[in-house]
Enzyme design. Structure first.
Site, PDB file in Angstrom:
ATOM      1  N   TYR A 135       0.859  -1.184   0.000  1.00  0.00           N
ATOM      2  CA  TYR A 135       0.000   0.000   0.000  1.00  0.00           C
ATOM      3  C   TYR A 135       0.893   1.232   0.000  1.00  0.00           C
ATOM      4  O   TYR A 135       1.839   1.320   0.793  1.00  0.00           O
ATOM      5  CB  TYR A 135      -0.895   0.003   1.246  1.00  0.00           C
ATOM      6  CG  TYR A 135      -1.801   1.209   1.372  1.00  0.00           C
ATOM      7  CD1 TYR A 135      -2.837   1.429   0.469  1.00  0.00           C
ATOM      8  CD2 TYR A 135      -1.618   2.124   2.412  1.00  0.00           C
ATOM      9  CE1 TYR A 135      -3.676   2.531   0.592  1.00  0.00           C
ATOM     10  CE2 TYR A 135      -2.464   3.224   2.549  1.00  0.00           C
ATOM     11  CZ  TYR A 135      -3.485   3.427   1.635  1.00  0.00           C
ATOM     12  OH  TYR A 135      -4.318   4.516   1.766  1.00  0.00           O
ATOM     13  N   ASP A 230       9.343   3.063  -0.168  1.00  0.00           N
ATOM     14  CA  ASP A 230       8.269   3.691   0.595  1.00  0.00           C
ATOM     15  C   ASP A 230       8.470   3.318   2.056  1.00  0.00           C
ATOM     16  O   ASP A 230       8.085   2.236   2.505  1.00  0.00           O
ATOM     17  CB  ASP A 230       6.906   3.236   0.083  1.00  0.00           C
ATOM     18  CG  ASP A 230       5.769   3.905   0.852  1.00  0.00           C
ATOM     19  OD1 ASP A 230       6.065   4.657   1.802  1.00  0.00           O
ATOM     20  OD2 ASP A 230       4.598   3.666   0.508  1.00  0.00           O
ATOM     21  N   LYS A 258       4.354   9.008   9.094  1.00  0.00           N
ATOM     22  CA  LYS A 258       4.144   8.423  10.414  1.00  0.00           C
ATOM     23  C   LYS A 258       5.125   8.962  11.475  1.00  0.00           C
ATOM     24  O   LYS A 258       4.905  10.028  12.015  1.00  0.00           O
ATOM     25  CB  LYS A 258       4.168   6.904  10.302  1.00  0.00           C
ATOM     26  CG  LYS A 258       3.020   6.406   9.359  1.00  0.00           C
ATOM     27  CD  LYS A 258       2.749   4.941   9.470  1.00  0.00           C
ATOM     28  CE  LYS A 258       1.815   4.436   8.372  1.00  0.00           C
ATOM     29  NZ  LYS A 258       0.408   4.406   8.725  1.00  0.00           N
TER      30      LYS A 258
HETATM   31  N1  PLP Z   1       2.821   4.195   2.359  1.00  0.00           N
HETATM   32  C1  PLP Z   1       2.805   3.254   3.313  1.00  0.00           C
HETATM   33  C2  PLP Z   1       3.844   2.183   3.309  1.00  0.00           C
HETATM   34  C3  PLP Z   1       1.830   3.284   4.304  1.00  0.00           C
HETATM   35  O1  PLP Z   1       1.805   2.340   5.251  1.00  0.00           O
HETATM   36  C4  PLP Z   1       0.864   4.311   4.289  1.00  0.00           C
HETATM   37  C5  PLP Z   1      -0.217   4.373   5.298  1.00  0.00           C
HETATM   38  O2  PLP Z   1      -0.422   3.497   6.081  1.00  0.00           O
HETATM   39  C6  PLP Z   1       0.931   5.268   3.278  1.00  0.00           C
HETATM   40  C7  PLP Z   1       1.922   5.192   2.324  1.00  0.00           C
HETATM   41  C8  PLP Z   1      -0.074   6.389   3.210  1.00  0.00           C
HETATM   42  O3  PLP Z   1       0.132   7.260   4.264  1.00  0.00           O
HETATM   43  P1  PLP Z   1      -1.064   8.211   4.779  1.00  0.00           P
HETATM   44  O4  PLP Z   1      -2.076   7.313   5.410  1.00  0.00           O
HETATM   45  O5  PLP Z   1      -0.376   9.138   5.737  1.00  0.00           O
HETATM   46  O6  PLP Z   1      -1.585   8.927   3.568  1.00  0.00           O
END
Ligand code: PLP
Length: 419
Positions: A135, A230, A258
């Site tokens: 994700y 990511d 985060k």
């Molecule tokens: N990338 C990863 C690996 C994530 O775990 C998340 C959210 O859990 C995101 C991107 C998206 O972040 P946000 O929820 O702050 O938009």
């Protein structure tokens, strides 16, 4: 929740919170302190969700509250440069030297979306390769086989995403370098970026084979694509310096979120200087945000990162490993097929005897047993992520006493889930 459902879809501000993956109603939280949260009915839980990862120091950490209160006295937002942005950027660059420059945004979604825009601009190509179950936020191009929330709802892809956008997103199984290579080559020089969660957190917790990330680096180099790690979830969780430090593989671009906001909205994307200089106003690639680099979020992130010394990282990793080892032992005693793993202070488990190496394996785990276990754990005051396809976290406030209590309660919950 009845009141909430009347005015917001599903009664939640983000889908997985609705407990769709486990059934039943979510509790409504009132407050948190350290490793614990309390709901509006006065029930207490040891929290392993930690706002889905940001709270590395635990709830209402005094260092974070003090820093935010101090910053707040001077105002809440300015929309012009503030010193805290540079301080936090310097702190990140120092710990992740391959992130030579970075740009702050307010969510992980913005970070990944912007990193891909930059990769497309830098390469002059459109296609991206992602991995099944990973994700990367909810931008259109990422909602293809996107793990956790989407999988929990049984939605393979989201309606509303134009086919023309989704068609640029190619997908390969995680931990399968040959498949990634085949897909990348088949683009015939159209691949802009390979984006990956270096440790998957959104299909449940899945560690990479040591050779997998190295292979992605090679494939990116061979095809002229950029490699994007990511690290929205893994950043400042799996090692003090992130995936590069842990696995020895250097990406071109990195996304963070985060932990760098310490529980307030902050995220970032960064990497090679020559690439980041392409962003406006230095370069022509546009990306902006009214609240980007918000001083309260910068203060919370800075207080969090300053507290997260290598020693604290090591202590948190050790406690996380002890929790995982204890859970494995409890499952073995009860003869339950079970696998669990951790990296730093991020961890997860599946009700499956065989190793879980990709999202297909994760989906083959016993999700009904997970649901029963989740509710038995919750009833005993342990809050795990309400989905079999999410990861869990440990904070600095989870001491040995909390880990011991958790193991006792989860052992009991396991017994109840099996009966
Ligand atoms: N990338 C990863 C690996 C994530 O775990 C998340 C959210 O859990 C995101 C991107 C998206 O972040 P946000 O929820 O702050 O938009």
């Amino acid at each position: 929740m009845r009141r909430a459902r009347a005015v917001t879809p599903g009664g939640v501000s983000s889908p997985v919170r609705a407990f769709g993956g486990v059934g039943g109603d979510p509790f409504v939280v009132e407050r948190g302190e350290g490793a614990r949260i309390w709901d509006v009915d006065g029930r207490e839980y040891i929290d392993y969700v930690l706002s889905w990862g940001p709270l590395a120091l635990g709830h209402a950490a005094p260092a974070v509250l003090d820093a935010v209160a101090e910053a707040m006295q001077r105002g809440t937002s300015f929309g012009i440069p503030c010193e805290a942005e540079t301080e936090l950027a310097e702190c990140i660059v120092q710990r992740m030297p391959h992130v030579e420059m970075l740009r702050f945004v307010s969510s992980g979604t913005e970070a990944t979306m912007s990193a891909i825009r930059l990769a497309r601009a830098a390469t002059g190509r459109d296609a991206i390769l992602k991995f099944d179950g990973c994700y990367h936020g909810h931008a259109d191009g990422f909602l293809v086989r996107a793990g956790s929330g989407v999988a929990t709802l049984g939605l393979p892809n989201s309606p509303g995403v134009p086919h023309s956008v989704a068609s640029h997103t190619l997908v390969a199984p995680f931990n399968d370098p040959d498949a990634a290579c085949r897909v990348a080559r088949a683009t015939n020089g159209r691949l802009a970026a390979i984006i990956v969660e270096p440790v998957v957190g959104n299909a449940g917790f899945i560690a990479p084979d040591p050779s997998f990330l190295r292979a992605l680096r090679t494939i990116a180099d061979d095809t002229g694509a950029l490699l994007v790690f990511d690290e929205v979830m893994t950043g400042f969780r799996i090692a003090p310096g992130g995936a590069r430090e842990r696995f020895g593989v250097t990406p071109d671009l990195t996304t963070l979120g985060k932990v760098i906001g310490g529980g307030l909205p902050a995220a970032a994307y960064g990497g090679r200087r020559d690439l980041m200089e392409m962003m406006a106003p230095s370069g022509a690639v546009y990306q902006a945000g009214t609240l980007s680099g918000n001083p309260l979020a910068m203060a919370a992130g800075l207080a969090t990162l300053r507290a997260l010394t290598p020693e604290l990282h090591a202590r948190m990793a050790e406690r996380t490993a002890r929790l995982v080892t204890g859970l494995r032992a409890a499952a073995a005693r009860r003869g339950v097929p079970f696998t669990a793993d951790s990296a730093g202070s991020m961890w997860g488990f599946f009700f499956r005897g065989e190793p879980v190496r990709n999202f297909t394996d994760a989906k083959a785990s016993n999700v009904d047993r997970f649901r029963r276990f989740f509710h038995e754990a919750l009833a005993r005051g342990v809050y795990l992520a309400p989905s079999p396809f999410e990861s869990a976290f440990v904070s600095a406030a989870h001491g040995d006493a909390e880990i011991d209590l958790t193991l006792e309660r989860l052992d009991d919950a396991l017994g109840a889930a099996l009966s």
